[in-house]
Every structure is written in C-alpha cells, then in structure tokens.
Design a protein around this motif. Structure first.
Motif, PDB file in Angstrom:
ATOM      1  N   LEU A   1      19.316  38.145  42.037  1.00  0.00           N
ATOM      2  CA  LEU A   1      20.171  37.388  42.939  1.00  0.00           C
ATOM      3  C   LEU A   1      20.504  38.167  44.209  1.00  0.00           C
ATOM      4  O   LEU A   1      20.631  37.585  45.291  1.00  0.00           O
ATOM      5  CB  LEU A   1      21.455  36.967  42.233  1.00  0.00           C
ATOM      6  CG  LEU A   1      21.249  35.998  41.067  1.00  0.00           C
ATOM      7  CD1 LEU A   1      22.570  35.704  40.391  1.00  0.00           C
ATOM      8  CD2 LEU A   1      20.573  34.729  41.520  1.00  0.00           C
ATOM      9  N   ARG A   2      20.647  39.470  44.107  1.00  0.00           N
ATOM     10  CA  ARG A   2      20.942  40.285  45.278  1.00  0.00           C
ATOM     11  C   ARG A   2      19.794  40.191  46.279  1.00  0.00           C
ATOM     12  O   ARG A   2      20.001  39.980  47.480  1.00  0.00           O
ATOM     13  CB  ARG A   2      21.169  41.743  44.859  1.00  0.00           C
ATOM     14  CG  ARG A   2      21.472  42.679  46.015  1.00  0.00           C
ATOM     15  CD  ARG A   2      21.683  44.110  45.538  1.00  0.00           C
ATOM     16  NE  ARG A   2      20.617  44.611  44.687  1.00  0.00           N
ATOM     17  CZ  ARG A   2      19.465  45.139  45.129  1.00  0.00           C
ATOM     18  NH1 ARG A   2      19.237  45.238  46.419  1.00  0.00           N
ATOM     19  NH2 ARG A   2      18.555  45.572  44.289  1.00  0.00           N
ATOM     20  N   GLN A   3      18.569  40.323  45.789  1.00  0.00           N
ATOM     21  CA  GLN A   3      17.411  40.238  46.677  1.00  0.00           C
ATOM     22  C   GLN A   3      17.259  38.832  47.253  1.00  0.00           C
ATOM     23  O   GLN A   3      16.908  38.662  48.432  1.00  0.00           O
ATOM     24  CB  GLN A   3      16.148  40.641  45.931  1.00  0.00           C
ATOM     25  CG  GLN A   3      16.076  42.113  45.628  1.00  0.00           C
ATOM     26  CD  GLN A   3      14.850  42.468  44.814  1.00  0.00           C
ATOM     27  OE1 GLN A   3      14.203  41.591  44.232  1.00  0.00           O
ATOM     28  NE2 GLN A   3      14.537  43.759  44.763  1.00  0.00           N
ATOM     29  N   ALA A   4      17.529  37.816  46.436  1.00  0.00           N
ATOM     30  CA  ALA A   4      17.422  36.432  46.922  1.00  0.00           C
ATOM     31  C   ALA A   4      18.454  36.181  48.016  1.00  0.00           C
ATOM     32  O   ALA A   4      18.159  35.524  49.024  1.00  0.00           O
ATOM     33  CB  ALA A   4      17.625  35.457  45.764  1.00  0.00           C
TER      34      ALA A   4
ATOM     35  N   GLY B   1      11.861  30.342  32.489  1.00  0.00           N
ATOM     36  CA  GLY B   1      11.843  30.426  33.935  1.00  0.00           C
ATOM     37  C   GLY B   1      11.575  31.834  34.426  1.00  0.00           C
ATOM     38  O   GLY B   1      11.560  32.801  33.666  1.00  0.00           O
ATOM     39  N   GLU B   2      11.360  31.933  35.694  1.00  0.00           N
ATOM     40  CA  GLU B   2      11.088  33.222  36.314  1.00  0.00           C
ATOM     41  C   GLU B   2      12.397  33.971  36.545  1.00  0.00           C
ATOM     42  O   GLU B   2      13.413  33.381  36.928  1.00  0.00           O
ATOM     43  CB  GLU B   2      10.393  32.985  37.656  1.00  0.00           C
ATOM     44  CG  GLU B   2       9.953  34.236  38.351  1.00  0.00           C
ATOM     45  CD  GLU B   2       9.236  33.926  39.641  1.00  0.00           C
ATOM     46  OE1 GLU B   2       9.289  34.788  40.534  1.00  0.00           O
ATOM     47  OE2 GLU B   2       8.637  32.849  39.765  1.00  0.00           O
ATOM     48  N   ILE B   3      12.387  35.265  36.308  1.00  0.00           N
ATOM     49  CA  ILE B   3      13.575  36.087  36.512  1.00  0.00           C
ATOM     50  C   ILE B   3      13.719  36.356  38.011  1.00  0.00           C
ATOM     51  O   ILE B   3      12.776  36.774  38.675  1.00  0.00           O
ATOM     52  CB  ILE B   3      13.479  37.410  35.733  1.00  0.00           C
ATOM     53  CG1 ILE B   3      13.401  37.114  34.243  1.00  0.00           C
ATOM     54  CG2 ILE B   3      14.658  38.302  36.054  1.00  0.00           C
ATOM     55  CD1 ILE B   3      13.157  38.332  33.395  1.00  0.00           C
ATOM     56  N   VAL B   4      14.948  36.112  38.513  1.00  0.00           N
ATOM     57  CA  VAL B   4      15.210  36.271  39.942  1.00  0.00           C
ATOM     58  C   VAL B   4      16.365  37.248  40.124  1.00  0.00           C
ATOM     59  O   VAL B   4      17.416  37.112  39.504  1.00  0.00           O
ATOM     60  CB  VAL B   4      15.580  34.912  40.580  1.00  0.00           C
ATOM     61  CG1 VAL B   4      15.940  35.090  42.038  1.00  0.00           C
ATOM     62  CG2 VAL B   4      14.458  33.924  40.419  1.00  0.00           C
TER      63      VAL B   4
END
Length: 65
Positions: free
Chosen positions: A7-10, A2-5
């Motif tokens: 979490l703070r930015q999301a 999967g794509e690395i996300v």
C-alpha cells in the motif's frame, strides 16, 4: 488468490501520477509564448465586449436601482 500489493508503494505511485498530471496542466496553462498569451487576452476582451454590448440592462444604469 489476489495479488499482494504494498500500500505504501501504491500510494506513492498514485501521488507521482497526480503530480505529473498537475505538471502537464501547468505546462499547458503557463508554458505559452507571449504572442499566444496576447492573442488569448485580446480574444477574451473582444468576447466580453460583445456580450456586454448585447445586455438588455447596462450595469451602470442608475434608473434601475
């Protein structure tokens, strides 16, 4: 994989979107001209009088208490 996300930015992006949605609602609710507010007020009063006039029991009827 999967794509690395990040979490703070999301989380911040989600907050920005929610804030913009709320701003849009406020613009629609409060960003009206005086004439539009008056028209809506008169319409709601007319509707309330119509509904109140068609009730079977009057709210101030002392015999029903």
């Amino acid at each position: 994989m999967g794509e690395i996300v990040n979490l703070r930015q999301a989380r911040k992006q989600k907050a920005r979107i929610e804030k913009e949605r709320q701003a849009g609602e406020n613009r629609a609710l409060h960003g009206r001209t005086k004439a539009e507010r008056e028209r809506d007020r008169l319409t709601s009063e007319k509707t309330e009088r119509f509904v109140a006039g068609h009730r079977r029991e009057k709210p101030d009827d002392p015999g029903k208490r």
